[in-house]
Design an enzyme around this catalytic site. Structure first.
Site, mmCIF file in Angstrom:
data_model
loop_
_atom_site.group_PDB
_atom_site.id
_atom_site.type_symbol
_atom_site.label_atom_id
_atom_site.label_comp_id
_atom_site.label_asym_id
_atom_site.label_seq_id
_atom_site.Cartn_x
_atom_site.Cartn_y
_atom_site.Cartn_z
ATOM 1 N N HIS A 16 -18.677 -4.508 49.399
ATOM 2 C CA HIS A 16 -18.577 -5.571 48.416
ATOM 3 C C HIS A 16 -19.581 -5.348 47.288
ATOM 4 O O HIS A 16 -20.790 -5.350 47.524
ATOM 5 C CB HIS A 16 -18.863 -6.907 49.125
ATOM 6 N N HIS A 58 -20.788 -8.658 37.889
ATOM 7 C CA HIS A 58 -20.187 -9.823 38.543
ATOM 8 C C HIS A 58 -20.310 -11.109 37.735
ATOM 9 O O HIS A 58 -19.328 -11.823 37.522
ATOM 10 C CB HIS A 58 -20.804 -10.041 39.927
#
Ligand code: G3P
Ligand code: MG
Length: 253
Positions: A16, A58
């Site tokens: 991730h 992100h």
């Protein structure tokens, strides 16, 4: 109809944002660590810079993962590339920079890693970000062992992606349970449902698996939870810290 024939994630774990417990998330250093640890798939997040370059980061805001302040979309790539994207994690990574999608894809295929590209939707920018992502993918996908999986929480982004390509593998991201998930997935022809593991139970997992899709669960950092999810039919988990060697065989609890 089988939806997931082309998507096989082995070992059943996706790094991730890269191996983000060992290197700053979404940087080349994190993807390199993932490769060294034996991952075959990494997930990362993309959005646009002010001058419409696709960058890998992100947060919409710079301050958590770089030494910049303000919104990513307010700065051109030439400025974003100067920021330190590693010191917040550890001073050893002060050389880390925000990378473009193009750079990351080149790096990944050199390291035989497959990509789940999560496109962050932003009102007013969705059309352009999808167009830019596909322009880059068209130059790169032939190099990959497995074609990339495109995912998004944004329905417009997924719809635009499907309009761009009849073949691209799409993952339907679900942070909260949506009653119409199957209708949406059918319309978008999603090969995967990428779901927050906290809203997953055996019944929901079975309902998704019976449609023939891959079921991917995020973000799973506990080994026994991962094993429970596998026993419900989950095909792979996104993890910040679990390792392929811990999960190479799906085992039931
Ligand atoms: O794609 C799975 C996961 O990355 C979705 O949430 O916020 O970590 O991008 P987030
Ligand atoms: Mg993500």
């Amino acid at each position: 109809m089988r939806h997931s024939a082309n998507l096989h994630i082995v070992p059943p774990i996706i790094a991730h944002r890269g191996a983000n417990h060992l290197a700053p998330e979404n940087t080349l250093a994190a993807f390199l660590k993932a490769s060294e640890l034996g991952f075959t798939w990494v997930e990362f997040d993309v959005m646009l810079s002010k001058d419409a370059e696709v960058v890998v980061i992100h947060d919409e805001e710079l301050s958590r993962t770089t030494n910049g302040v303000g919104a990513v979309i307010d700065y051109p790539l030439s400025y974003l590339e100067t920021l330190d994207a590693g010191s917040w994690f550890d001073s050893r990574f002060s050389y880390s920079r925000i990378s473009t999608l193009q750079t990351v894809l080149s790096f990944l295929y050199q390291h035989k890693l497959s990509a789940n590209i999560e496109i962050k939707g932003l009102q007013g920018c969705n059309e352009l970000v999808v167009e830019k992502v596909f322009a880059i993918l068209n130059k790169h996908t032939q190099h990959f062992m497995s074609p990339p999986l495109i995912s998004s929480f944004s329905l417009p982004v997924l719809q635009l992606a499907r309009q761009k390509s009849a073949d691209i593998m799409l993952g339907f991201l679900m942070d909260e349970w949506m009653l119409d998930w199957e209708t949406q997935c059918d319309q978008l022809q999603c090969v995967a449902v990428n779901m927050n593991h906290q809203i997953l139970n055996r019944e929901r997992a079975e309902a998704i698996k019976v449609t023939g899709r891959q079921l991917l669960a995020y973000t799973v950092n506990d080994l026994s939870r991962a094993q429970q999810l596998y026993s419900w039919g989950v095909d792979a988990v996104f993890s910040d810290c679990l390792l392929p060697e811990q999960l190479s065989k799906k085992s039931k609890v």
